[in-house]
Design a protein around this motif. Structure first.
Motif, short mmCIF file in Angstrom:
data_model
loop_
_atom_site.label_atom_id
_atom_site.label_comp_id
_atom_site.label_asym_id
_atom_site.label_seq_id
_atom_site.Cartn_x
_atom_site.Cartn_y
_atom_site.Cartn_z
N VAL A 87 -10.61 -7.15 -8.48
CA VAL A 87 -9.91 -8.39 -8.12
C VAL A 87 -10.05 -8.58 -6.61
CG1 VAL A 87 -7.77 -9.71 -8.26
CG2 VAL A 87 -8.23 -7.93 -9.96
N ALA A 100 -3.81 -20.12 -10.87
CA ALA A 100 -4.04 -20.64 -12.22
C ALA A 100 -5.46 -20.27 -12.63
CB ALA A 100 -3.87 -22.17 -12.25
N PRO A 101 -5.72 -20.17 -13.93
CA PRO A 101 -7.09 -19.89 -14.36
C PRO A 101 -8.06 -20.92 -13.79
CG PRO A 101 -5.60 -19.66 -16.20
CD PRO A 101 -4.80 -20.24 -15.07
N GLY A 102 -9.11 -20.44 -13.13
CA GLY A 102 -10.11 -21.33 -12.60
C GLY A 102 -9.82 -21.87 -11.22
N PRO A 105 -12.23 -22.77 -21.22
CA PRO A 105 -12.22 -21.43 -21.82
C PRO A 105 -13.29 -21.22 -22.87
CG PRO A 105 -10.23 -22.67 -22.41
CD PRO A 105 -10.97 -23.48 -21.41
N ARG A 158 -6.28 -28.01 -13.46
CA ARG A 158 -5.51 -28.78 -14.44
C ARG A 158 -4.23 -29.23 -13.74
NH1 ARG A 158 -3.14 -23.50 -17.61
NH2 ARG A 158 -1.84 -23.01 -15.87
N TRP A 185 -12.66 -25.67 -15.29
CA TRP A 185 -12.16 -24.63 -16.18
C TRP A 185 -12.36 -25.06 -17.62
CZ3 TRP A 185 -10.95 -19.77 -16.57
CH2 TRP A 185 -10.17 -19.33 -17.66
N LEU A 196 -15.71 -21.80 -10.42
CA LEU A 196 -15.47 -21.23 -9.09
C LEU A 196 -15.27 -19.72 -9.24
CD1 LEU A 196 -13.17 -24.00 -7.60
CD2 LEU A 196 -15.64 -23.73 -7.38
N VAL A 197 -16.39 -19.01 -9.23
CA VAL A 197 -16.41 -17.56 -9.38
C VAL A 197 -16.49 -16.94 -7.99
CG1 VAL A 197 -17.73 -15.65 -10.39
CG2 VAL A 197 -17.63 -17.85 -11.57
N PRO A 198 -15.75 -15.86 -7.74
CA PRO A 198 -15.80 -15.26 -6.40
C PRO A 198 -17.24 -15.02 -5.94
CG PRO A 198 -14.04 -14.25 -7.64
CD PRO A 198 -14.76 -15.17 -8.59
N PRO A 242 -15.92 -19.14 -18.04
CA PRO A 242 -15.00 -20.29 -18.18
C PRO A 242 -14.71 -21.00 -16.87
CG PRO A 242 -13.86 -18.21 -18.56
CD PRO A 242 -15.31 -17.87 -18.48
N ALA A 243 -14.82 -20.28 -15.75
CA ALA A 243 -14.55 -20.90 -14.45
C ALA A 243 -15.87 -21.18 -13.72
CB ALA A 243 -13.67 -19.99 -13.60
N PHE A 262 -11.56 -15.88 -3.69
CA PHE A 262 -10.85 -15.20 -4.77
C PHE A 262 -10.13 -16.23 -5.60
CE2 PHE A 262 -8.16 -15.28 -1.03
CZ PHE A 262 -6.92 -15.68 -1.49
N ALA A 263 -9.58 -15.77 -6.74
CA ALA A 263 -8.88 -16.66 -7.66
C ALA A 263 -7.40 -16.33 -7.64
CB ALA A 263 -9.43 -16.50 -9.07
N GLY A 264 -6.64 -17.20 -8.22
CA GLY A 264 -5.21 -16.95 -8.32
C GLY A 264 -4.53 -18.26 -8.64
#
Lengths: 289, 222
Positions: free
Chosen positions: B49, B137-139, B198, B179, B196, B206-208, B203-204, B133-135
């Motif tokens: 992560v 919400a999904p995506g 699924p 969303r 996003w 925006l990947v790190p 699914p995303a 990085f993500a956080g």
């Protein structure tokens, strides 16, 4: 296709579909989710001959009522927080496979201790998976909605041989919960007094607790330094401390990253017990090395 | 990402008995270490992560342990070249996100920065961004590279509902709401790119580590 299903008659405070969750997507912002007391769901699955990743129902403080529909007899088993199990008005064993005939009504009463009970049905709850899991994730909204009266849960057909055990030992959660905690990763953000308080105080799990985390009330854990931490990865069991000094113990639906410092992390082996802490219960932490 | 550095590990912190937190000297080193670990995953390393200056490494305690993981991390960081850090390999092409710069916060951003809307759009579309990085919400990806003039704090009063596709800045980052959700970032515009899904792999979008550009669509306030 099988028309066997369980019809939700009542949900109690909260009932959700859960399985082992959806690990591996944290860097896309997806929580792990899944059964908070994972070994309890795994045991229920074993009792009915399901594979370990089959989905069941996580019932929060009882009140779940399901009616069996469709042909044949399906076996169910209830584990986790122990409480009354009643089939068509007749008490039935907890932690054992139970046959449910067509039309039978299964009821879970309020647990005598603990918080979350798990219902497995032979064949598993067969709702569509999202990212490989049927778990309801309350933080991100992935997976099925929390159950509502009138929902019809399709029952799958894949199952293995019965385990052979007809009754599983289920230990009752205690009245006061003691969890082992490893200090860090950000224990240096707190005063020495805060570290001492974490393990000397009796904390109370507040009613503002859920699958995301248990909000604890007790003496404030004061910081030794000002300023803000930049967001970093979080884990289940993390004791994250917001500016009010009252820690939040993260459970399965916790956010993947967070910006408040984590003073300590509960051992992985103690997470299932943490998932059984009901609101109002006392919680103590014991530092281990 | 400026200058040539070879990446430094500032420390490895304990995160319970199933993870450690590698502290690094900045996002480029985080992404370079992540790329190295994904290319050749040490035994028992389960999940990574990334964040702005840290990489959380989850491991399976039945397979490996804290000391072994910490040792592997030190070894990998020591093996990073300046090139690895400046341009961490990413399997993804640069994503171009078309934006209608018609966001409701443009007037207050203009007031805060002293720029007019056309200049805001120019400043926001100029950089090559990186998903850090993500956080949230999904995506939802936190994108670095935002022009310093657009480094603004969050709104004092978060909105209860930010529309899906909103392109926004706050705290030095740019982000796109995948969303509709509550949010306190400053909304510059909107995009129709489905960030996003699924049912898509991955699914995303925006990947790190992925690089991103924003392109102004005609019809915006610019």
């Amino acid at each position: 296709m099988s028309a066997r299903e369980l019809v939700v008659v009542a949900t109690g405070p909260l009932a959700t579909v859960q399985d082992p969750g959806r690990p591996g997507y944290a860097e896309l912002g997806v929580p792990h989710s899944g059964a908070v007391d994972a070994p309890a769901l795994a045991l229920a699955n074993r009792l009915v001959g399901n594979p370990a990743d089959a989905a069941g129902v996580e019932a929060t403080f009882g009140g779940l009522r399901l009616r069996a529909r469709g042909p044949g007899i399906r076996h169910v088993a209830v584990t986790g927080a122990p409480g009354p199990v009643v089939v068509d008005g007749v008490p039935a064993p907890f932690g054992a496979p139970l046959p449910l005939r067509q039309g039978a009504l299964l009821e879970l009463g309020a647990p005598t201790s603990g918080l979350r009970s798990y219902l497995a049905v032979r064949g598993g709850i067969d709702v569509p998976p999202v990212l490989g899991s049927r778990a309801t994730d309350l933080l991100s909204g992935l997976g099925p909605e929390p159950l509502r009266a009138g929902d019809r849960l399709p029952v799958g057909t894949s199952a293995e041989e019965f385990a052979g055990a007809d009754q599983a030992p289920c230990s009752a959660p205690p009245e006061e919960f003691t969890l082992r905690v490893l200090p860090g990763p950000r224990d240096d953000w707190f005063t020495g007094e805060a570290a001492e308080r974490l393990c000397s105080a009796r904390w109370t799990a507040t009613s503002r607790s859920n699958r995301i985390g248990i909000r604890l009330a007790g003496p404030p854990l004061d910081r030794a330094r000002a300023g803000e931490l930049s967001a970093e990865g979080m884990v289940s069991g993390a004791l994250q401390v917001p500016p009010n000094g009252q820690p939040v113990l993260f459970l399965a639906d916790h956010p993947v990253t967070g910006g408040y410092p984590v003073i300590g992390v509960v051992l992985g082996a103690d997470l299932p017990l943490a998932g059984q802490i009901p609101p109002g219960a006392g919680v103590r932490f014991r530092a281990v090395r | 990402m400026t200058g040539s550095r070879d990446g430094r590990l500032l420390g490895v912190r304990r995160v319970g008995d199933r993870a450690v937190l590698a502290e690094l000297d900045g996002l480029p080193s985080v992404l370079a270490l992540r790329a190295s670990l994904l290319a050749d995953r040490p035994a028992g390393v389960a999940e990574l992560v990334p964040a702005a200056a840290t990489l959380l490494v989850r491991y399976d305690p039945a397979v490996t342990g804290r000391a072994a993981v910490a040792g592997a991390l030190a070894e990998r960081v020591a093996g990073l070249t300046a090139e690895d850090v400046d341009q961490p390999p990413s399997p993804h092409d640069t994503l171009t996100v078309p934006v209608r710069y018609t966001g409701p916060d443009l007037p207050e951003v203009a007031e805060a920065t002293g720029l007019d809307v056309a200049e805001i759009v120019a400043r926001h579309t100029a950089p090559l961004y990186t998903v850090a990085f993500a956080g949230f919400a999904p995506g939802f990806g936190y994108l670095t590279g935002t022009d310093p003039v657009l480094h603004l704090p969050r709104r004092a009063e978060p909105r209860t509902a930010v529309p899906a596709g909103s392109v926004a800045v706050a705290g030095g980052f740019t982000g796109v709401y995948p969303r509709s959700s509550p949010g306190g970032w400053r909304l510059l515009g909107t995009t129709d790119v489905p960030l996003w899904d699924p049912d898509r792999d991955p699914p995303a979008l925006l990947v790190p580590g992925r690089t991103v550009r924003f392109a102004a669509l005609p019809g915006g306030a610019a």
